[in-house]
Scaffold this active site. Structure first.
Site, PDB file in Angstrom:
ATOM      1  CB  SER A 176      -7.563  -0.009   6.009  1.00  0.00           C
ATOM      2  OG  SER A 176      -9.388   1.241   5.983  1.00  0.00           O
ATOM      3  CE  LYS A 223      -3.882   1.355   3.002  1.00  0.00           C
ATOM      4  NZ  LYS A 223      -5.341   1.056   4.175  1.00  0.00           N
ATOM      5  CB  SER A 247      -8.164   2.461   2.986  1.00  0.00           C
ATOM      6  OG  SER A 247      -6.704   1.887   4.180  1.00  0.00           O
TER       7      SER A 247
END
Lengths: 62, 466
Positions: free
Chosen positions: B184, B84, B160
Site C-alpha cells: 500500500s 494518510k 491504499s
C-alpha cells in the site's frame, strides 16, 4: 468426499460466529469466500515439517 | 528560493529545510505556498481529507521565531508534510478511510512517527485519502471519493496510500506518510511516479496508527527524492515500547551513507515469478535499472506465488477479526469495496491461517539464505502503470484478471516477510510512470538508499511533480 458447498459453509460459519449476513451482502460474501479456496489450496498443499513454527513470536517481556 | 507555490511544489524537503535554516525563505512562506497549492490542485486530485491550515501556520511561525533567535532547528525545519488518515493526529478523529470511525473521539496525541517528524521541524498540513481500513490498492473510497492520479485524472492513484502518493506527485507536499501491509505504499508510489519506502517490518513504530493486518502492517515515507526518503526515515527511526513489534535494533542513519555508491553491493534481478506477467515497458524498466547497477546475475525467490497466497489469507483473517463487532452490527456502513471481503475473511478456518503463518516462517528462511549471496535484488513494483478509475479487469500474462488484487502481484511476497523495499519511480517521456522495487535483507535500508541515490545521480528515476 462430497464436493464442497461454499453457500452452506458460509451460512453455517456465519451463524457460529453470530455474524448475520444481510441478503444484499450474502452473494458477495459467498463469491469472496469461494475465491479463497484455490488460494488456500496453494498454501495447504505445500508440505511443511512439524518443526516449523508459525511465524508470529510472543515476547513475554515487553 | 522564493515562496512561489509553483517553485515550492517542485522543491524537495531537504532543499526547503536548508533554505529555511539559512533564512533565505521563511517557514511561513513555505507553508502558505503549500496551502495555496493544495487549494489550487486538490479539488482535482481529492488527495486530502483534512487541511490543517491554522495549526500549520502556527507551527511555521514558531520555526521562523527559532531561526530568527538563532535557536537550532531540526533537519526538516519548515518542511510541509501530510499523512494518510490512519495516523493519529492530536485533536483529529482518525478516519482510516471509514465513516464508522468518524464517531470516535479525536486522538489525544500524535502517532509516534508523526511526533518524530514534527520534532525534526516538519510541519503537518493535513491528512490524506485511502481505501477504507487500508483494504485495497486503488483509493476508490465510496465515502470520501476516489483519489485521482496527477498524471492522468481519469486514472487511479493506486492504494491504499493513494492520497499520500497523489499529494507528493502533484507537488502539494514534498513528503507524506503511508502504510503498507501488502503493497500500500509501493503500489501508489509506482502508479503516481514517486519514491516509496516500506522499511523492514518493525523498523518504524506503528503506535498511533490504525491497524489493518498486524502481521504485515508497516509505515513509511513517500517523497520525490532519495535524500528526502532517507532523512525522513532517519528521524522516524528508533525503538518505541508502545508498538509491540517495533524493533530493538539500534537505528541506522542512512542519510550520511547516500554518497557511498554501489561499490561492494552484490545486486541481482529477480527472475521466474517476478519476471512474468508485467507489461513490456515495465520489464524494460527493470532491465534499465539492472544495467545501471551492473546487476548481471539473476535470483529465484522460491514459492513467491504461494507467499502471496499465504499473505492474502492472513490479511483477510486479521483484517476481518479487527472489524468483527462492526461487521456484526453495521455492515451497511462499510465501503462496499471492502465489506464482502471482510465478511468472508471472518469465516476462514483457523487451520488455514496457522498453516499460512508456518509457511511464512519457512519462506523467510529460504529468502534469508539468498541474502547470503546477494545484497539487493530488483523486481517490478506493479505489473502495469495506472489503470483507469473503475477498471475492473486487466490482462496479466495473457489472462484476464481482476485489477484490484493483482496490482499487488509483486509487492505481497516481499512484505509477507517484512523485507525493506524501495519503489523507484521510472517514466519514459509521454508515458505514465511505474515503479521498480529494490529489495534488501532485513535492516539493510541503507543499501537500498545508496543504490537509489546512485541511480538518481545517473538520472534514471524521475519523480518530477506534475
Amino acid at each position: 468426499m462430497q464436493p464442497w458447498d461454499p453457500e452452506t459453509y458460509v451460512d453455517q460459519m456465519a451463524q457460529l460466529l453470530q455474524l448475520p449476513l444481510h441478503p444484499d451482502h450474502r452473494a458477495g460474501v459467498i463469491e469472496n469466500f469461494a475465491r479463497f479456496l484455490p488460494i488456500a489450496q496453494q498454501v495447504l498443499e505445500f508440505p511443511l515439517p512439524p518443526t516449523v513454527e508459525p511465524a508470529p513470536t510472543f515476547d513475554p517481556q515487553p | 528560493m522564493t515562496g512561489d507555490p509553483h517553485l515550492l511544489g517542485r522543491a524537495d524537503a531537504v532543499s526547503i529545510a536548508r533554505a529555511v535554516r539559512q533564512g533565505s525563505v521563511s517557514a511561513q512562506a513555505v507553508v502558505a505556498a503549500c496551502l495555496e497549492r493544495i487549494r489550487q490542485r486538490d479539488p482535482q486530485l481529492n488527495a486530502f481529507t483534512a487541511v490543517l491550515e491554522e495549526l500549520a501556520l502556527q507551527a511555521a511561525e514558531q520555526v521562523d521565531r527559532q531561526v530568527a533567535q538563532g535557536i537550532p532547528v531540526g533537519p526538516l525545519a519548515g518542511v510541509p508534510f501530510a499523512v494518510k488518515n490512519l495516523f493519529d493526529v492530536a485533536g483529529l478523529t482518525t478516519l482510516a478511510g471509514s465513516v464508522i470511525n468518524r464517531e470516535n473521539p479525536p486522538a489525544t496525541q500524535d502517532a509516534t512517527v508523526v511526533a518524530r517528524l514534527k520534532q525534526a521541524g516538519a510541519i503537518l498540513v493535513g491528512t490524506l485519502n485511502m481505501d477504507e481500513y487500508a483494504y485495497g490498492f486503488v483509493t476508490e473510497n465510496s465515502h470520501y471519493g476516489p483519489t485521482h492520479n496527477p498524471h492522468d485524472l481519469n486514472r487511479s492513484a493506486g492504494g491504499s496510500s493513494g492520497g499520500s502518493a497523489a499529494a507528493v506527485a502533484g507537488g502539494l507536499v514534498p513528503l507524506a506518510l503511508g502504510s503498507d501491509t501488502n503493497g500500500s505504499i509501493r503500489v501508489p508510489a509506482s502508479l503516481c511516479g514517486v519514491y516509496g519506502l516500506k522499511p523492514t517490518y518493525g523498523r518504524l513504530s506503528r503506535a498511533g496508527v490504525a491497524l489493518f493486518a498486524a502481521s504485515f502492517d508497516h509505515v513509511g515515507p513517500l517523497a520525490r527524492s532519495v535524500a528526502d526518503i532517507a532523512l525522513s526515515f532517519d528521524v522516524m527511526q528508533g525503538p518505541d515500547p508502545q508498538d509491540p513489534v517495533c524493533t530493538r535494533h539500534p537505528g541506522d542513519p542512512t542519510f550520511g551513507q547516500l554518497g557511498q555508491g554501489i561499490e561492494g553491493l552484490r545486486i541481482a534481478v529477480a527472475d521466474d515469478y517476478f519476471a512474468r506477467g508485467a507489461e513490456p515497458p515495465i520489464l524494460a524498466g527493470v532491465e534499465k535499472v539492472a544495467q545501471a547497477l551492473g546487476a548481471r546475475q539473476t535470483v529465484r525467490i522460491p514459492e513467491a506465488q504461494r507467499a502471496r497466497a499465504a499473505a492474502y489469507l492472513i490479511t483477510a483473517a486479521e483484517g476481518a477479526n479487527l472489524h468483527l463487532p462492526n461487521l456484526r452490527t453495521r455492515p451497511h456502513d462499510f465501503d462496499p469495496a471492502t465489506r464482502d471481503r471482510f465478511l468472508a475473511g471472518a469465516l476462514l478456518p483457523a487451520s488455514w491461517i496457522l498453516q499460512a503463518q508456518r509457511f511464512r516462517r519457512w519462506y523467510r528462511q529460504q529468502v534469508q539464505t539468498i541474502f547470503q549471496e546477494i545484497d539487493l535484488f530488483i523486481a517490478p513494483t506493479t505489473p502495469c502503470s495506472a489503470p483507469l478509475l473503475g477498471q475492473e479487469k486487466m490482462v496479466i500474462d495473457g489472462v484476464e484478471v481482476l485489477t484490484r488484487p493483482n496490482l499487488g502481484l509483486y509487492t505481497q511476497p516481499l512484505s509477507f516477510i517484512g523485507l525493506p523495499v524501495l519503489s523507484l519511480p521510472l517514466r519514459e517521456s509521454g508515458s505514465l510512470p511505474f515503479g521498480v522495487q529494490l529489495v534488501a535483507a532485513p535492516y539493510q535500508e541503507a543499501k537500498l538508499l545508496r543504490a537509489a541515490a546512485y541511480l538518481e545521480q545517473l538520472g534514471i528515476p524521475n519523480a518530477q511533480p506534475v
